[in-house]
Design a protein around this motif. Structure first.
Motif, short mmCIF file in Angstrom:
data_model
loop_
_atom_site.label_atom_id
_atom_site.label_comp_id
_atom_site.label_asym_id
_atom_site.label_seq_id
_atom_site.Cartn_x
_atom_site.Cartn_y
_atom_site.Cartn_z
N ARG A 1 0.83 -1.21 0.00
CA ARG A 1 0.00 0.00 0.00
C ARG A 1 0.87 1.26 0.00
N ILE A 2 1.96 1.23 0.77
CA ILE A 2 2.85 2.39 0.86
C ILE A 2 3.56 2.63 -0.47
N HIS A 3 4.22 1.59 -0.98
CA HIS A 3 5.08 1.75 -2.15
C HIS A 3 4.37 1.51 -3.49
N GLY A 4 3.21 0.89 -3.44
CA GLY A 4 2.50 0.57 -4.68
C GLY A 4 1.21 1.34 -4.86
N ALA A 5 1.07 2.42 -4.12
CA ALA A 5 -0.16 3.23 -4.22
C ALA A 5 -0.42 3.60 -5.68
N GLY A 6 -1.64 3.30 -6.13
CA GLY A 6 -2.02 3.60 -7.51
C GLY A 6 -1.64 2.51 -8.50
N LYS A 7 -0.83 1.54 -8.07
CA LYS A 7 -0.39 0.45 -8.94
C LYS A 7 -0.91 -0.91 -8.47
N ILE A 8 -1.00 -1.06 -7.15
CA ILE A 8 -1.34 -2.36 -6.58
C ILE A 8 -2.49 -2.22 -5.59
N GLU A 9 -3.41 -3.16 -5.70
CA GLU A 9 -4.47 -3.31 -4.71
C GLU A 9 -4.04 -4.51 -3.86
N ALA A 10 -3.64 -4.27 -2.61
CA ALA A 10 -3.03 -5.31 -1.79
C ALA A 10 -3.99 -5.87 -0.75
N TYR A 11 -3.88 -7.19 -0.56
CA TYR A 11 -4.67 -7.92 0.43
C TYR A 11 -3.74 -8.86 1.17
N SER A 12 -4.21 -9.35 2.32
CA SER A 12 -3.46 -10.38 3.04
C SER A 12 -4.43 -11.34 3.69
N ALA A 13 -3.94 -12.56 3.91
CA ALA A 13 -4.77 -13.59 4.53
C ALA A 13 -3.86 -14.66 5.12
N GLY A 14 -4.46 -15.52 5.94
CA GLY A 14 -3.72 -16.62 6.54
C GLY A 14 -4.39 -17.95 6.28
N SER A 15 -3.58 -19.00 6.20
CA SER A 15 -4.15 -20.33 6.03
C SER A 15 -4.79 -20.80 7.33
N ARG A 16 -4.28 -20.35 8.46
CA ARG A 16 -4.86 -20.59 9.78
C ARG A 16 -4.75 -19.29 10.58
N PRO A 17 -5.59 -18.29 10.28
CA PRO A 17 -5.45 -16.97 10.89
C PRO A 17 -5.58 -16.99 12.41
N SER A 18 -4.76 -16.16 13.04
CA SER A 18 -4.76 -16.07 14.50
C SER A 18 -5.91 -15.21 15.02
N GLY A 19 -6.44 -14.35 14.14
CA GLY A 19 -7.51 -13.46 14.57
C GLY A 19 -7.03 -12.16 15.16
N ARG A 20 -5.70 -11.97 15.19
CA ARG A 20 -5.16 -10.71 15.74
C ARG A 20 -3.86 -10.34 15.03
N ILE A 21 -3.53 -9.07 15.09
CA ILE A 21 -2.25 -8.60 14.56
C ILE A 21 -1.27 -8.60 15.73
N ASN A 22 -0.09 -9.15 15.52
CA ASN A 22 0.92 -9.21 16.56
C ASN A 22 1.32 -7.79 16.97
N PRO A 23 1.30 -7.48 18.27
CA PRO A 23 1.72 -6.15 18.72
C PRO A 23 3.13 -5.77 18.26
N LYS A 24 4.01 -6.76 18.09
CA LYS A 24 5.36 -6.47 17.58
C LYS A 24 5.30 -5.93 16.15
N ALA A 25 4.39 -6.47 15.34
CA ALA A 25 4.22 -5.99 13.97
C ALA A 25 3.65 -4.58 13.98
N ILE A 26 2.69 -4.34 14.86
CA ILE A 26 2.11 -3.00 14.98
C ILE A 26 3.20 -2.00 15.35
N ASP A 27 4.04 -2.35 16.34
CA ASP A 27 5.12 -1.46 16.77
C ASP A 27 6.15 -1.25 15.66
N ALA A 28 6.50 -2.33 14.95
CA ALA A 28 7.51 -2.24 13.89
C ALA A 28 7.05 -1.32 12.76
N MET A 29 5.78 -1.39 12.41
CA MET A 29 5.27 -0.54 11.34
C MET A 29 5.02 0.89 11.83
N LYS A 30 4.70 1.04 13.10
CA LYS A 30 4.50 2.38 13.67
C LYS A 30 5.79 3.19 13.58
#
Length: 128
Positions: free
Chosen positions: A23-52
């Motif tokens: 979304r950041i680098h492909g704005a206007g070029k890519i429509e991005a999605y994500s999914a899991g084969s066995r989703p945890s149902g939550r975003i890891n707080p470490k990932a939230i902090d790393a992207m923040k």
């Protein structure tokens, strides 16, 4: 716009960060999605902090399964180290990235994985 889905097992770290970078680098070029084969149902707080640290709010994302995308077509599906556990999606191009799951890594190791994902997403954007 090209439609890309990033898939990992839990949809809580790798695929979420890849979607964010697309979304950041492909704005206007890519429509991005994500999914899991066995989703945890939550975003890891470490990932939230790393992207923040980069100014991206990952709390706007949600952990979801591939069932939400049944019947949808994508220009590329990127699996991120989940191998055979990632079910097939309808796509023109399948790409496997062997990226270690950073879930239990130290903060510095987590940031290294985040950087690797960003580099690979930029390469993907340039190639499609």
């Amino acid at each position: 716009m090209k439609r890309v889905i990033f898939v990992c097992i839990e949809n809580s770290n790798r695929s979420q960060m890849a979607q964010a970078f697309a979304r950041i680098h492909g704005a206007g070029k890519i429509e991005a999605y994500s999914a899991g084969s066995r989703p945890s149902g939550r975003i890891n707080p470490k990932a939230i902090d790393a992207m923040k640290l980069l100014g991206y709010d990952l709390t706007s994302h949600s952990s979801k399964g591939l069932d939400e995308f049944i019947g949808q077509e994508f220009d590329a599906a990127v699996t991120m180290g989940c191998g055979d556990e990632c079910p097939r999606v309808i796509t023109n191009k399948r790409i496997e990235w062997q990226i270690p799951d950073p879930r239990d890594m130290t903060p510095d190791q987590f940031l290294e994985v985040r950087t690797l994902i960003e580099v690979k997403v930029k390469e993907l954007i340039d190639s499609i």
